[in-house]
Each structure stands twice: as structure tokens, then as C-alpha cells.
Write a protein that holds these residues in place. Sequence first.
Motif, PDB file in Angstrom:
ATOM      1  N   GLY A   1       0.793  -1.140   0.060  1.00 55.67           N
ATOM      2  CA  GLY A   1      -0.095   0.003   0.042  1.00 55.67           C
ATOM      3  C   GLY A   1       0.725   1.366  -0.190  1.00 55.67           C
ATOM      4  N   VAL A   2       0.297   2.124  -0.836  1.00 58.99           N
ATOM      5  CA  VAL A   2       1.373   3.496  -0.916  1.00 58.99           C
ATOM      6  C   VAL A   2       0.428   4.645  -1.310  1.00 58.99           C
ATOM      7  CG1 VAL A   2       3.612   2.385  -1.889  1.00 58.99           C
ATOM      8  CG2 VAL A   2       1.740   3.333  -3.243  1.00 58.99           C
ATOM      9  N   ASP A   3       0.938   5.759  -0.746  1.00 55.87           N
ATOM     10  CA  ASP A   3       0.297   6.948  -1.306  1.00 55.87           C
ATOM     11  C   ASP A   3      -0.962   7.406  -0.370  1.00 55.87           C
ATOM     12  OD1 ASP A   3       0.692   9.330  -2.754  1.00 55.87           O
ATOM     13  OD2 ASP A   3      -0.634   8.933  -4.454  1.00 55.87           O
ATOM     14  N   SER A   4      -1.666   8.595  -0.806  1.00 51.09           N
ATOM     15  CA  SER A   4      -2.891   8.652  -0.002  1.00 51.09           C
ATOM     16  C   SER A   4      -3.757   9.777  -0.974  1.00 51.09           C
ATOM     17  CB  SER A   4      -2.654   9.702   1.292  1.00 51.09           C
ATOM     18  OG  SER A   4      -3.492  10.024   1.962  1.00 51.09           O
ATOM     19  N   PRO A   5      -4.915   9.377  -1.005  1.00 49.50           N
ATOM     20  CA  PRO A   5      -5.749   8.254  -0.856  1.00 49.50           C
ATOM     21  C   PRO A   5      -4.738   7.012  -1.290  1.00 49.50           C
ATOM     22  CG  PRO A   5      -6.912   9.282  -2.103  1.00 49.50           C
ATOM     23  CD  PRO A   5      -5.819  10.080  -2.108  1.00 49.50           C
ATOM     24  N   LYS A   6      -5.101   5.795  -0.454  1.00 53.26           N
ATOM     25  CA  LYS A   6      -4.315   4.684  -0.749  1.00 53.26           C
ATOM     26  C   LYS A   6      -4.247   3.938  -1.848  1.00 53.26           C
ATOM     27  CE  LYS A   6      -1.677   2.606   2.917  1.00 53.26           C
ATOM     28  NZ  LYS A   6      -0.692   3.626   3.668  1.00 53.26           N
ATOM     29  N   VAL A   7      -3.168   3.419  -2.458  1.00 48.49           N
ATOM     30  CA  VAL A   7      -3.183   2.724  -3.547  1.00 48.49           C
ATOM     31  C   VAL A   7      -2.578   1.428  -3.239  1.00 48.49           C
ATOM     32  CG1 VAL A   7      -2.136   2.197  -5.942  1.00 48.49           C
ATOM     33  CG2 VAL A   7      -2.995   4.454  -5.392  1.00 48.49           C
ATOM     34  N   TRP A   8      -3.278   0.136  -3.606  1.00 50.49           N
ATOM     35  CA  TRP A   8      -2.905  -1.044  -3.103  1.00 50.49           C
ATOM     36  C   TRP A   8      -2.358  -1.847  -4.421  1.00 50.49           C
ATOM     37  CZ3 TRP A   8      -2.437  -2.044   1.889  1.00 50.49           C
ATOM     38  CH2 TRP A   8      -3.268  -1.066   2.691  1.00 50.49           C
ATOM     39  N   ILE A   9      -1.231  -2.593  -4.479  1.00 50.31           N
ATOM     40  CA  ILE A   9      -0.718  -3.319  -5.597  1.00 50.31           C
ATOM     41  C   ILE A   9      -0.377  -4.656  -4.998  1.00 50.31           C
ATOM     42  CG2 ILE A   9       0.932  -3.200  -7.328  1.00 50.31           C
ATOM     43  CD1 ILE A   9       0.980  -0.453  -7.642  1.00 50.31           C
TER      44      ILE A   9
ATOM     45  N   SER B   1      -7.662   0.920  -5.056  1.00 56.14           N
ATOM     46  CA  SER B   1      -7.725   1.964  -4.177  1.00 56.14           C
ATOM     47  C   SER B   1      -8.812   2.112  -3.145  1.00 56.14           C
ATOM     48  CB  SER B   1      -7.771   3.429  -4.962  1.00 56.14           C
ATOM     49  OG  SER B   1      -7.779   4.372  -4.008  1.00 56.14           O
ATOM     50  N   ASP B   2      -8.497   2.776  -1.981  1.00 56.95           N
ATOM     51  CA  ASP B   2      -9.589   2.815  -0.803  1.00 56.95           C
ATOM     52  C   ASP B   2     -10.853   3.691  -1.472  1.00 56.95           C
ATOM     53  OD1 ASP B   2      -8.230   1.179   0.737  1.00 56.95           O
ATOM     54  OD2 ASP B   2      -7.306   2.888   1.841  1.00 56.95           O
ATOM     55  N   THR B   3     -10.318   4.653  -2.162  1.00 62.46           N
ATOM     56  CA  THR B   3     -11.575   5.607  -2.674  1.00 62.46           C
ATOM     57  C   THR B   3     -11.070   5.635  -4.320  1.00 62.46           C
ATOM     58  OG1 THR B   3     -10.092   7.295  -2.465  1.00 62.46           O
ATOM     59  CG2 THR B   3     -11.537   6.890  -0.721  1.00 62.46           C
TER      60      THR B   3
ATOM     61  N   ASP C   1      -2.210   6.728 -17.152  1.00 59.88           N
ATOM     62  CA  ASP C   1      -2.935   7.048 -16.123  1.00 59.88           C
ATOM     63  C   ASP C   1      -4.193   5.761 -15.985  1.00 59.88           C
ATOM     64  OD1 ASP C   1      -2.029   9.631 -15.447  1.00 59.88           O
ATOM     65  OD2 ASP C   1      -2.576  10.163 -17.605  1.00 59.88           O
ATOM     66  N   VAL C   2      -4.570   5.735 -14.969  1.00 58.18           N
ATOM     67  CA  VAL C   2      -5.681   4.862 -14.733  1.00 58.18           C
ATOM     68  C   VAL C   2      -6.602   5.166 -13.400  1.00 58.18           C
ATOM     69  CG1 VAL C   2      -4.307   3.302 -13.139  1.00 58.18           C
ATOM     70  CG2 VAL C   2      -6.230   2.295 -14.600  1.00 58.18           C
ATOM     71  N   LEU C   3      -7.924   4.802 -13.796  1.00 57.84           N
ATOM     72  CA  LEU C   3      -8.925   5.258 -12.649  1.00 57.84           C
ATOM     73  C   LEU C   3      -8.887   3.965 -11.917  1.00 57.84           C
ATOM     74  CD1 LEU C   3     -10.941   7.059 -11.735  1.00 57.84           C
ATOM     75  CD2 LEU C   3     -12.885   6.039 -13.068  1.00 57.84           C
ATOM     76  N   LEU C   4      -8.756   4.267 -10.560  1.00 60.97           N
ATOM     77  CA  LEU C   4      -8.824   3.166  -9.453  1.00 60.97           C
ATOM     78  C   LEU C   4     -10.119   3.113  -8.533  1.00 60.97           C
ATOM     79  CD1 LEU C   4      -5.052   3.241  -8.478  1.00 60.97           C
ATOM     80  CD2 LEU C   4      -6.108   1.807 -10.258  1.00 60.97           C
ATOM     81  N   ALA C   5     -10.343   2.225  -8.162  1.00 64.79           N
ATOM     82  CA  ALA C   5     -11.534   2.039  -7.158  1.00 64.79           C
ATOM     83  C   ALA C   5     -11.332   0.927  -6.347  1.00 64.79           C
ATOM     84  CB  ALA C   5     -12.823   1.794  -8.118  1.00 64.79           C
ATOM     85  N   PRO C   6     -12.298   0.744  -5.372  1.00 63.80           N
ATOM     86  CA  PRO C   6     -12.199  -0.196  -4.353  1.00 63.80           C
ATOM     87  C   PRO C   6     -11.945  -1.775  -4.966  1.00 63.80           C
ATOM     88  CG  PRO C   6     -13.625   1.395  -3.451  1.00 63.80           C
ATOM     89  CD  PRO C   6     -13.408   1.528  -4.870  1.00 63.80           C
ATOM     90  N   ASP C   7     -12.847  -1.965  -6.084  1.00 62.52           N
ATOM     91  CA  ASP C   7     -12.759  -3.197  -6.592  1.00 62.52           C
ATOM     92  C   ASP C   7     -11.541  -3.489  -7.447  1.00 62.52           C
ATOM     93  OD1 ASP C   7     -15.081  -4.068  -5.948  1.00 62.52           O
ATOM     94  OD2 ASP C   7     -16.272  -3.301  -7.452  1.00 62.52           O
ATOM     95  N   PRO C   8     -10.538  -4.425  -7.335  1.00 61.12           N
ATOM     96  CA  PRO C   8      -9.390  -4.678  -7.948  1.00 61.12           C
ATOM     97  C   PRO C   8      -9.342  -4.742  -9.422  1.00 61.12           C
ATOM     98  CG  PRO C   8      -9.369  -6.102  -6.068  1.00 61.12           C
ATOM     99  CD  PRO C   8     -10.790  -5.483  -6.211  1.00 61.12           C
ATOM    100  N   ILE C   9      -8.513  -4.281 -10.096  1.00 63.19           N
ATOM    101  CA  ILE C   9      -8.260  -4.629 -11.577  1.00 63.19           C
ATOM    102  C   ILE C   9      -7.092  -5.502 -11.743  1.00 63.19           C
ATOM    103  CG2 ILE C   9      -9.885  -2.897 -12.576  1.00 63.19           C
ATOM    104  CD1 ILE C   9      -7.533  -1.213 -12.976  1.00 63.19           C
TER     105      ILE C   9
END
Length: 425
Positions: free
Chosen positions: A50-58, A101-103, A154-162
Motif C-alpha cells: 500500500g502506498v500514497d494517500s488516498p491509498k493505492v494497493w498493488i 484504491s480505498d476511494t 493514467d488509470v482510474l482506480l476504485a475499491p474493486d481490484p483490476i
Amino acid sequence: MYKYFQVIIVSLILVSCKSTEEFTGFSYDPPDVTNTTDKVIQEQARRTIGVDSPKVWISNEFDGARMNDVYAYGDSTVEVFVAPENGPINNSPWYAFKIWSDTVRMAKIRLNYLDATHRYLPKLQSWVQPDSMWKQQMELPVQYDSATGTATFDVLLAPDPIIISGQPLHTSSDLLSTLTHRGVLDNSFVEMKEAGKSKLGRPVWELEITEVDPNEKGPVLAIVSRQHPPEVTGYLASLIFLEELAADNALAREFRETFVVKAFPMLNPDGVDMGHWRHNAGGVDLNRDWENFNQPETRIVKETLEPLKNSDLRRMFYAIDFHSTNENIFYPINEEVKTNPDNITQQWVERIQEDNEEVVFNIEPFDTSSPIAKNWFYHAFGIDALTYEVDDQISDEDLEQVSRSAAKSLMRVLLENWDKTSVEN
Ligand SMILES: [Zn+2]
């Protein structure tokens, strides 16, 4: 004088034989590639970062993943580091990771490769119900930095993983469901069996497709695929071939009543599931091991097919080894090399080109000195064989169209040549 000439002749013969023994690799090969004894590989740590804020999970905690580390730079840029299984290695930097991402937020992802430059355009896949599978949604355009070899998108992130990966994700455990989905497996004339186990114990599957009576004579078509993990378009082409060979139509039926197909569509299951750039779990390029057979995966094919040499009823007739590269290209055996049957590839490729006029194909014949699958088929059985390379950026439509028409013209060419052989006999 006579002796002197004899010496010259003997040394000429030695020199001409030497090319086989001293083959050191193609121009794109790293040094020592034909030494195929086990090499050490660096396993990636499987983890979720997990990095950055709001959090990005990889995460790389799934089959086929390749992601070695992640850094965030505070300006929404998240750098993903990708390293190969070992080196030196060809520039074929495979990557695959889950990201969420969390958001809901945008993120700028930079792909940074160890000792390599960006090659595969990112494919975005999401989990699709009711199919319960990862499906490709789009390709993401990148900004390529030629100075560093990195690519940013660039990519749009959301709580559902891609999943973001270099090519669509097709792991070893997907093979069975894909073949079922393609209608290959649910036929009485198709037998799928474990031919052996990979270095780490994964099954290496062999498919036999035939309606030839076991007590009747039948020529054999051999198919090999996925020696190199990122070469997904070549792998998919081989599956479309199997689908056409198992199809319910007059041509395929006639072919199955005449020919025996023996296919190894997933020859490097460890490399595929471990997200390797090119090698197997022994850290070796399998397609340089067809002379020494130091690796279990190549040995399985040799040990399955070699007994056919002594069979009265089965005769090896033609072989195809599927790969991907940056163009559609056929690597046939030189026309001058006499094979039996002869010049199948030349007859076939002409028809593939006629049937697909809008698609560009290149042809580059080779001698038979390198320790690759095609050349083993020639040396072991005296047959013609082909390395069939599919463009790794081919569109889905072209891949389907070319593979289907090529499988059909192959069946026609092989049937015609078998007829000729039978008349001569
Ligand atoms: Zn390859």
C-alpha cells in the motif's frame, strides 16, 4: 599428395558439422543461451503493498503476476518495479499486478524495468460475473521515455481490484476451462492426458485429437506452444488451431479420420504461473534445449514422441511450434534442406497469405543448426516443421481470422501431401 587431400576433405567435413555444435544463439539471444543446465532464478516476494494517500494497493499474490516493488512520489505517480526471473535475458519484460484504491481516484503508474525497456502495452482486466473470470476491457496508452525505457499511463482506480498486465492473463490452470469453453474437450475423439510434470510439479498436458483407428496407419501432426510465457498471442493461435481441428465440419472430420494430432499447448506452466519473462523454473530458455534436453518440459515432448520412430502405424509428418514476436513471421526450414514430406511450410504459407490479403506476414527461412523445437523435429524425424510467430499486437479479429483460416488450409495441405505419399507408396 593423396593423404594431403584426404586431410583437407576430413577437415572440411569437420568444419561443416561444427556449426551445429557451436551454435551460440540468435542475434537477439543473450550470451551462453545454449547452455541449458539449471541456472539460479530470483523468486519475487509475493505481497500486497500500500502506498500514497488516498491509498493505492498493488498485489502480485496470484498466478501469472510479476511485480517486484512499488514506490510513490507524492505527485500521484506510483512507480512499479519489474525484474526478470534471472539474467541475462531477452527484452521481453512481462508484468502483471492487481491494483485498487480505498476511494475512487486517478493514479499515474510508471513501469520501470530492471535491465530492460518497455515492450508490452498495458491491458486492463476486470473480474466479470457471471463468467467468474478476468476479462480484458481495454489497452491503456502509455507515454514512453526512451532515455529510461520506462512507460507511464493514467488509470482510474476504485475499491474493486483490476489486473494490469503486459498481455491478457492466461495461466496454466486456465487451459482446461479455455479448451472446454472452445468446445475442444467435450468430444469422444479428444483425449487430454498428463504427459509429465514440469520442474515444479505442474502437469504438462498432451492433447490427442484423432478418429484414426488405433490399428490403422495414421500420420502425426505435432503442435507445441507457450515455451515463452509472455507469448500469449501465439498461444491463443494454437488454441484456435485445436478448436478448428476438433470442429464439427467435413474438412476437420476428414482430417481427423486421416491424421493424429499430438499437441502440447502449455509447455512452460511454471514460467507462465510465476510471471517469468522467458525461462522455465530452471532459469533456462526452453527453446534452446532441444539438443541437450536438460529440462523436464522439453524431455517430456521428446519422450512422448520419440517412440513413434519405431511405430509401424504412426509416422511423424509435420510439426508447428507457436510463438509471438513484434510481427507475424514464419521461420520455415530452408527450402534447400530435403525433408520428408518436403516443403509443406512453403505450400501452406502461400495459402495463408492468399486467404488473408490484408494481413502482413514475413517469411525468414533458417538452417537447422540451432537447438530449437522445429529443428529437433527435423533431426529426429526428417520432417518439415515451422516456427509460427504471431504479432504480439495483433487485433483479436485478425488473430481469430488468420488462425482459423490457417488451420483450415493446413488441414488441406496435409491431406493433399498424405494422398501423394500414399500414391507413391
Ligand atoms: Zn518465443
